[in-house]
Design a protein around this motif. Structure first.
Motif, PDB file in Angstrom:
ATOM      1  N   VAL A 118      33.288  46.451  43.591  1.00 36.46           N
ATOM      2  CA  VAL A 118      33.103  45.658  42.376  1.00 36.46           C
ATOM      3  C   VAL A 118      32.830  46.611  41.216  1.00 36.46           C
ATOM      4  N   MET A 134      40.634  40.483  50.923  1.00 35.58           N
ATOM      5  CA  MET A 134      39.770  39.291  50.867  1.00 35.58           C
ATOM      6  C   MET A 134      40.284  38.132  51.705  1.00 35.58           C
ATOM      7  N   HIS A 135      41.625  37.938  51.703  1.00 36.07           N
ATOM      8  CA  HIS A 135      42.158  36.666  52.201  1.00 36.07           C
ATOM      9  C   HIS A 135      43.030  36.796  53.447  1.00 36.07           C
ATOM     10  N   ARG A 166      53.105  34.931  41.069  1.00 36.97           N
ATOM     11  CA  ARG A 166      52.443  35.361  39.847  1.00 36.97           C
ATOM     12  C   ARG A 166      53.375  36.302  39.096  1.00 36.97           C
ATOM     13  N   GLU A 225      51.513  33.305  32.514  1.00 40.25           N
ATOM     14  CA  GLU A 225      51.373  32.158  33.426  1.00 40.25           C
ATOM     15  C   GLU A 225      51.220  30.858  32.628  1.00 40.25           C
ATOM     16  N   ARG A 252      55.851  50.372  43.118  1.00 36.57           N
ATOM     17  CA  ARG A 252      54.739  50.154  42.192  1.00 36.57           C
ATOM     18  C   ARG A 252      53.380  50.392  42.845  1.00 36.57           C
ATOM     19  N   ASP A 307      43.915  26.104  48.411  1.00 38.94           N
ATOM     20  CA  ASP A 307      44.861  27.190  48.131  1.00 38.94           C
ATOM     21  C   ASP A 307      45.801  26.758  47.012  1.00 38.94           C
ATOM     22  N   GLU A 351      43.385  41.307  47.112  1.00 39.63           N
ATOM     23  CA  GLU A 351      43.688  39.969  47.644  1.00 39.63           C
ATOM     24  C   GLU A 351      43.911  40.032  49.157  1.00 39.63           C
ATOM     25  N   GLY A 360      32.109  43.887  37.205  1.00 34.81           N
ATOM     26  CA  GLY A 360      32.261  42.473  37.509  1.00 34.81           C
ATOM     27  C   GLY A 360      33.604  42.096  38.074  1.00 34.81           C
ATOM     28  N   ARG A 361      34.528  43.059  38.182  1.00 39.03           N
ATOM     29  CA  ARG A 361      35.843  42.733  38.734  1.00 39.03           C
ATOM     30  C   ARG A 361      36.015  43.399  40.095  1.00 39.03           C
ATOM     31  N   VAL A 362      36.771  42.739  40.941  1.00 35.90           N
ATOM     32  CA  VAL A 362      36.940  43.223  42.306  1.00 35.90           C
ATOM     33  C   VAL A 362      38.210  44.051  42.405  1.00 35.90           C
ATOM     34  N   HIS A 400      48.170  29.807  45.990  1.00 37.83           N
ATOM     35  CA  HIS A 400      47.772  31.175  45.653  1.00 37.83           C
ATOM     36  C   HIS A 400      48.287  32.149  46.703  1.00 37.83           C
ATOM     37  N   ARG A 401      48.274  31.718  47.964  1.00 38.60           N
ATOM     38  CA  ARG A 401      48.741  32.608  49.038  1.00 38.60           C
ATOM     39  C   ARG A 401      50.223  32.945  48.884  1.00 38.60           C
ATOM     40  N   LEU A 424      36.808  46.763  49.575  1.00 38.63           N
ATOM     41  CA  LEU A 424      36.559  46.068  48.314  1.00 38.63           C
ATOM     42  C   LEU A 424      35.450  46.765  47.552  1.00 38.63           C
ATOM     43  N   GLY A 477      46.375  46.287  42.211  1.00 43.03           N
ATOM     44  CA  GLY A 477      45.492  45.147  41.991  1.00 43.03           C
ATOM     45  C   GLY A 477      45.649  44.046  43.030  1.00 43.03           C
ATOM     46  N   ASP A 478      46.808  44.027  43.697  1.00 39.91           N
ATOM     47  CA  ASP A 478      47.046  42.992  44.707  1.00 39.91           C
ATOM     48  C   ASP A 478      46.381  43.320  46.048  1.00 39.91           C
ATOM     49  N   GLU A 501      51.363  45.661  43.474  1.00 35.83           N
ATOM     50  CA  GLU A 501      50.597  46.640  42.698  1.00 35.83           C
ATOM     51  C   GLU A 501      49.227  46.823  43.329  1.00 35.83           C
TER      52      GLU A 501
END
Lengths: 213, 213
Positions: free
Chosen positions: A195, A176-177, A116, B173, A15, B157, A173, A198-200, A159-160, A193, A169-170, A167
């Motif tokens: 923007v 960022m993290h 998720r 979700e 994917r 987290d 993450e 307004g979306r990252v 969240h981690r 990254l 979109g991941d 995908e």
């Protein structure tokens, strides 16, 4: 506790094909596996990789070419009855030793970290009769299966651990993290990254089509 | 601690326009707000809604028609210097009293719960000079702003707090991990979980185009 990390060595991360070439997907998935193994080792556990074919990695590995569900169920069935088994997915690039320690130390017959989209990204089983079914909404299925064998279920809310990198979109993450091998691989491959409205998102300096010309 | 829940009362949840009509988006966003307020109250706190226009809800409300960032910054500036302020987004339909209690009780000058996609879904500020900037990658911006004023930053987290319900993909979700007003609203509107190509989605029994004919 035995800690097992399933890894799909054949055409991984399909994917992500819209942003990564096949060789890149393989490299990136191995970088994520490296991050997951490092985070597990930092908790004091010694992980074992359950892989669909032999891979070049510095960790004990078991090769099982079957789909995920029967391969993991054999691990659960063959474990010592008194020893808990943890199953941690290989694409949890955001996993830290802290959140894995929380997973491993949470009491419960079956401890689930939902992903998720309804998956089960990590679990601990302390019940001899618990089995997995990774197809579909595995998180809900695992709650039901645990109930059927009389096992208590506890959720780890992270969240981690919920972020399996599947995908495009991941990828934001990861950027960022994490500062691990997977993040470094993405940056080296030209991702950063950005923007948009307004979306990252993770964007790439060079399009994959151009690169392959 | 003052706990403030910003709410956008004018044309809310535009990114759900592909699956919900305008009236439905408004109803659904109010159901999520109701869930968030209930979860906050269950921790013993009394939430206040910071809304862009007056709404019919059983909670104290402050009307501020400006964009989110200046409205929240006035809340932070006007707070008692010794009283912490929590800002909790109104679309956290998965929030539980447990995870909000964890947010409120985590020590740190600035406590941040990152949202998927780089947002800041919930925060606690105990520093008089901390201010917000919700545009773009607000999570990274808030880490930087805290650093600039000499405030320590701690991350919470949580998948539940990371999941702000903005897009159709987020509805699954809610159906999986909540049984609150927002989940009930979705079920009543005809949504249920479905598995497509191994992925879980929220699907609707009746298409929105058909309904509006």
């Amino acid at each position: 506790m035995q800690v097992v990390v399933p890894f799909s060595a054949t055409d991984p991360k399909t994917r992500l094909a819209d942003v990564l070439a096949p060789d890149e997907r393989r490299e990136f998935s191995l970088a994520m596996l490296e991050d997951v193994l490092s985070a597990i080792r930092a908790t004091g556990q010694e992980p074992r990789v359950l892989t669909t074919s032999s891979i070049d990695i510095d960790a004990p590995q078991t090769v099982d070419s079957r789909p995920l569900t029967p391969a993991v169920n054999d691990v659960l069935a063959e474990g010592e009855p008194t020893e808990p088994t943890a199953i941690v997915m290989a694409d949890l690039a955001l996993a830290t030793p802290e959140v894995l320690e929380q997973l491993f130390s949470t009491a419960g017959d079956v401890v689930l970290a939902p992903g998720r989209g309804g998956g089960t990204n990590a679990l601990v089983s302390r019940h001899p009769d618990f089995r997995v079914d990774y197809h579909g909404t595995s998180y809900l299925d695992h709650c039901r299966i645990a109930g059927d064998v009389g096992a208590s279920v506890v959720e780890v809310d992270s969240h981690r651990l919920a972020t399996d990198v599947d995908e495009s979109g991941d990828l934001a993450e990861v950027l960022m993290h994490s500062d691990g091998a997977a993040c470094k691989w993405l940056r080296k491959a030209g991702f950063s990254l950005s923007v948009t409205e307004g979306r990252v998102e993770a964007s790439r300096e060079q399009r994959i089509e151009e690169k392959n010309r």
